[in-house]
Design a protein around this motif. Structure first.
Motif, mmCIF file in Angstrom:
data_model
loop_
_atom_site.group_PDB
_atom_site.id
_atom_site.type_symbol
_atom_site.label_atom_id
_atom_site.label_comp_id
_atom_site.label_asym_id
_atom_site.label_seq_id
_atom_site.Cartn_x
_atom_site.Cartn_y
_atom_site.Cartn_z
ATOM 1 N N SER A 187 0.810 -1.218 0.000
ATOM 2 C CA SER A 187 0.000 0.000 0.000
ATOM 3 C C SER A 187 0.842 1.266 0.000
ATOM 4 C CB SER A 187 -0.942 0.007 1.206
ATOM 5 O OG SER A 187 -0.255 0.344 2.400
ATOM 6 N N LEU A 188 2.126 1.141 0.268
ATOM 7 C CA LEU A 188 2.997 2.314 0.241
ATOM 8 C C LEU A 188 3.132 2.887 -1.163
ATOM 9 C CD1 LEU A 188 5.922 1.364 2.673
ATOM 10 C CD2 LEU A 188 3.963 2.866 3.105
ATOM 11 N N VAL A 189 2.794 2.094 -2.163
ATOM 12 C CA VAL A 189 2.907 2.578 -3.542
ATOM 13 C C VAL A 189 2.039 3.813 -3.755
ATOM 14 C CG1 VAL A 189 2.482 2.014 -5.967
ATOM 15 C CG2 VAL A 189 3.527 0.318 -4.447
ATOM 16 N N SER A 190 0.811 3.805 -3.229
ATOM 17 C CA SER A 190 -0.064 4.971 -3.418
ATOM 18 C C SER A 190 0.509 6.206 -2.725
ATOM 19 C CB SER A 190 -1.472 4.673 -2.901
ATOM 20 O OG SER A 190 -1.457 4.335 -1.533
ATOM 21 N N LEU A 191 1.153 6.027 -1.572
ATOM 22 C CA LEU A 191 1.795 7.159 -0.891
ATOM 23 C C LEU A 191 3.005 7.643 -1.679
ATOM 24 C CD1 LEU A 191 1.684 6.136 2.886
ATOM 25 C CD2 LEU A 191 0.029 7.454 1.549
ATOM 26 N N ALA A 192 3.699 6.721 -2.328
ATOM 27 C CA ALA A 192 4.864 7.106 -3.124
ATOM 28 C C ALA A 192 4.468 8.050 -4.252
ATOM 29 C CB ALA A 192 5.545 5.859 -3.687
ATOM 30 N N PHE A 193 3.358 7.739 -4.929
ATOM 31 C CA PHE A 193 2.888 8.627 -5.996
ATOM 32 C C PHE A 193 2.625 10.029 -5.453
ATOM 33 C CE2 PHE A 193 1.858 4.696 -8.340
ATOM 34 C CZ PHE A 193 2.294 5.051 -9.608
ATOM 35 N N GLN A 194 1.969 10.123 -4.309
ATOM 36 C CA GLN A 194 1.638 11.427 -3.740
ATOM 37 C C GLN A 194 2.884 12.194 -3.332
ATOM 38 O OE1 GLN A 194 -1.507 12.659 -3.731
ATOM 39 N NE2 GLN A 194 -2.107 10.785 -4.778
ATOM 40 N N ALA A 195 3.856 11.501 -2.757
ATOM 41 C CA ALA A 195 5.091 12.167 -2.339
ATOM 42 C C ALA A 195 5.878 12.677 -3.550
ATOM 43 C CB ALA A 195 5.946 11.208 -1.509
ATOM 44 N N ALA B 163 7.435 15.088 4.198
ATOM 45 C CA ALA B 163 6.711 13.986 3.570
ATOM 46 C C ALA B 163 7.674 12.913 3.077
ATOM 47 C CB ALA B 163 5.869 14.513 2.409
ATOM 48 N N THR B 164 8.772 13.327 2.475
ATOM 49 C CA THR B 164 9.773 12.371 2.009
ATOM 50 C C THR B 164 10.353 11.582 3.173
ATOM 51 O OG1 THR B 164 10.360 13.685 0.058
ATOM 52 C CG2 THR B 164 12.024 12.140 0.874
ATOM 53 N N ARG B 165 10.659 12.256 4.265
ATOM 54 C CA ARG B 165 11.199 11.554 5.436
ATOM 55 C C ARG B 165 10.186 10.543 5.982
ATOM 56 N NH1 ARG B 165 13.285 16.698 6.378
ATOM 57 N NH2 ARG B 165 11.532 17.284 7.706
ATOM 58 N N ALA B 166 8.920 10.944 6.047
ATOM 59 C CA ALA B 166 7.886 10.034 6.556
ATOM 60 C C ALA B 166 7.755 8.813 5.657
ATOM 61 C CB ALA B 166 6.549 10.765 6.654
ATOM 62 N N PHE B 167 7.794 9.029 4.353
ATOM 63 C CA PHE B 167 7.696 7.909 3.423
ATOM 64 C C PHE B 167 8.912 6.996 3.538
ATOM 65 C CE2 PHE B 167 8.761 6.135 -0.768
ATOM 66 C CZ PHE B 167 7.693 5.255 -0.885
ATOM 67 N N ALA B 168 10.108 7.582 3.623
ATOM 68 C CA ALA B 168 11.330 6.779 3.731
ATOM 69 C C ALA B 168 11.323 5.935 5.002
ATOM 70 C CB ALA B 168 12.556 7.697 3.709
ATOM 71 N N GLU B 169 10.832 6.500 6.099
ATOM 72 C CA GLU B 169 10.774 5.755 7.359
ATOM 73 C C GLU B 169 9.768 4.605 7.274
ATOM 74 O OE1 GLU B 169 9.925 8.730 10.238
ATOM 75 O OE2 GLU B 169 11.943 9.613 10.147
ATOM 76 N N ALA B 170 8.630 4.863 6.631
ATOM 77 C CA ALA B 170 7.637 3.800 6.463
ATOM 78 C C ALA B 170 8.195 2.687 5.587
ATOM 79 C CB ALA B 170 6.359 4.372 5.858
ATOM 80 N N ASP B 171 8.913 3.048 4.546
ATOM 81 C CA ASP B 171 9.514 2.047 3.668
ATOM 82 C C ASP B 171 10.572 1.246 4.414
ATOM 83 O OD1 ASP B 171 10.202 0.656 1.321
ATOM 84 O OD2 ASP B 171 11.763 2.120 0.842
ATOM 85 N N ALA B 172 11.379 1.928 5.226
ATOM 86 C CA ALA B 172 12.455 1.251 5.963
ATOM 87 C C ALA B 172 11.911 0.248 6.977
ATOM 88 C CB ALA B 172 13.335 2.285 6.662
ATOM 89 N N ALA B 173 10.667 0.429 7.422
ATOM 90 C CA ALA B 173 10.075 -0.492 8.394
ATOM 91 C C ALA B 173 9.817 -1.866 7.785
ATOM 92 C CB ALA B 173 8.770 0.083 8.936
ATOM 93 N N GLY B 174 9.754 -1.952 6.475
ATOM 94 C CA GLY B 174 9.544 -3.236 5.816
ATOM 95 C C GLY B 174 8.241 -3.892 6.231
ATOM 96 N N LEU B 175 8.288 -5.189 6.443
ATOM 97 C CA LEU B 175 7.085 -5.940 6.819
ATOM 98 C C LEU B 175 6.685 -5.700 8.265
ATOM 99 C CD1 LEU B 175 7.773 -9.317 5.002
ATOM 100 C CD2 LEU B 175 6.189 -7.508 4.317
ATOM 101 N N ALA B 176 7.512 -4.955 9.025
ATOM 102 C CA ALA B 176 7.161 -4.618 10.410
ATOM 103 C C ALA B 176 6.288 -3.368 10.482
ATOM 104 C CB ALA B 176 8.426 -4.417 11.245
ATOM 105 N N LEU B 177 6.010 -2.747 9.342
ATOM 106 C CA LEU B 177 5.177 -1.548 9.311
ATOM 107 C C LEU B 177 3.787 -1.843 9.867
ATOM 108 C CD1 LEU B 177 4.935 1.437 8.204
ATOM 109 C CD2 LEU B 177 3.966 0.405 6.125
ATOM 110 N N THR B 178 3.301 -0.975 10.750
ATOM 111 C CA THR B 178 1.967 -1.152 11.321
ATOM 112 C C THR B 178 0.967 -0.237 10.623
ATOM 113 O OG1 THR B 178 2.226 0.590 12.986
ATOM 114 C CG2 THR B 178 3.034 -1.626 13.555
#
Length: 386
Positions: free
Chosen positions: A217-225, A288-303
């Motif tokens: 689901s991070l893909v949709s956030l990537a487009f917005q960022a 926004a970029t930092r928030a997206f990068a942190e969410a991506d770095a969480a990998g499968l542990a993202l909540t």
């Protein structure tokens, strides 16, 4: 791959090169083959797609020179990054290797309203259907295609190569702005896809709280960022060119009693206000970029909560950058004067690009997400646009 410092330096040089003939290229309105070649020769296509801070900065800088090309480049990085989210690790790795070795440009067909289907034929798939908007696809070397399995209802992403039989690009992109993004429709007629070129599949009814779904689901956030960075780049480019026009061409209003437009306190204050607005939008885009990068770095542990907070941060940046872009690209004419509306000045391209991009998805729904979070504490639902 380029290191971050080299990438930023190169992006500035590419932006300046694009700025030099932006007006002429816009009026010619040809497919951006030469512009893609410039990106190849610069090495920017090979920047690490996992380094979001660098790719987003490069996207913003190139967008200041030409928003269409910055848009294409930002999406190229996005698609290479998202390839690793699916099941076919070998294909994702080979794609990245090929991009670096051959300076390939990547685009995708992934609009949620598209009607593209994949049917099993022999030991492969046959893809048919039509995509309404396919940014950059007419000039792409590799094409990610999102399709629905006709027999199972599952969604999948496949990779097609440039020149594959059965792919056509109707010449129907004639919009107000972003005219050099080659964003027209695309048609598929029995396009053969080998099993090795299937990036991945996922069922439409998968639990949205599952680690895999949250990651995808991070893909949709990537487009917005990415679009947020393009919008900020448009503002940077508009202000830089308007300021140059004011210094070199604007005439003072007779009632001012001044010899030079740059001495008019109203013009000085007007530019100062726009600069402050730009800086605020740029800071939010960086957040926004930092928030997206942190969410991506969480990998499968993202909540779900972490994903929701990242979405809210990106929505706030999108709201502000969109409003800033349309406001600044309009107000520059108050500071440059009536002669700046001449077609030859090209200053109108910034407003047209901003107005087109800000209609990508309704801004009011981003504002609604932020208001809902404030009043109820709920995080926004996962959609194709948030």
């Amino acid at each position: 791959m380029m290191n971050p410092r080299e990438a930023i330096t190169t992006a500035r040089a590419v932006a300046e090169r694009l700025r030099e003939d932006a007006v002429e290229r816009l009026h010619a309105n040809q497919p951006p083959l030469g512009e893609i070649q410039l990106l190849r020769e610069s090495g920017l296509l090979a920047v690490d797609p996992d380094d979001h801070r660098t790719t987003h900065a490069v996207t913003r800088l190139v967008s200041a020179g030409d928003a269409s090309i910055g848009h294409l480049l930002g999406y190229h990085y996005l698609h290479l990054w998202r390839a690793s989210l699916y099941d076919n690790d070998e294909l994702a790795r080979s794609l990245r290797q090929d991009v670096v070795a051959e300076q390939l440009f990547v685009a995708a067909v992934s609009n949620p309203r598209d009607t593209v289907t994949a049917t099993e034929v022999g030991d492969g798939l046959s893809v048919s259907g039509r995509g309404a908007f396919a940014t950059g696809c007419a000039v792409a070397d590799r094409l990610f295609v999102s399709a629905t399995r006709s027999d199972r209802g599952a969604r999948l992403v496949v990779v097609a190569r440039r020149g594959a039989g059965g792919i056509s690009h109707p010449s129907d992109w004639d919009n107000l702005g972003q005219r050099l993004t080659a964003s027209g429709s695309i048609a598929f007629q029995d396009v053969r896809i080998d099993p090795v070129d299937v990036l991945g599949t996922f069922p439409v009814d998968e639990d949205e709280s599952s680690p895999r779904w949250l990651r995808l689901s991070l893909v949709s956030l990537a487009f917005q960022a990415v679009l947020t960075q393009v919008l900020v780049g448009i503002v940077e480019g508009a202000l830089a060119e308007a300021a140059q026009y004011t210094r070199e061409s604007s005439r003072p209003w007779p009632a001012s009693g001044l010899e030079n437009a740059v001495d008019d306190p109203h013009i000085l204050a007007g530019y100062g206000d726009l600069v402050a607005t730009l800086r605020a939008a740029r800071l939010l885009a960086g957040e926004a970029t930092r928030a997206f990068a942190e969410a991506d770095a969480a990998g499968l542990a993202l909540t779900s909560a972490e994903r929701g907070r990242a979405g809210l941060t990106i929505s706030a940046a999108k709201v502000v950058s969109s409003r800033t872009a349309t406001e600044v690209t309009s107000r520059i004419f108050d500071l440059t004067g009536a002669r700046a509306t001449a077609r030859s000045s090209g200053l109108d391209r910034f407003w047209r690009d901003a107005r087109t991009l800000t209609l990508h998805d309704p801004l009011v729904y981003k504002a609604q997400e932020l208001g809902t979070s404030l009043l109820t504490g709920k995080v926004p639902p996962i959609t194709a646009y948030s």
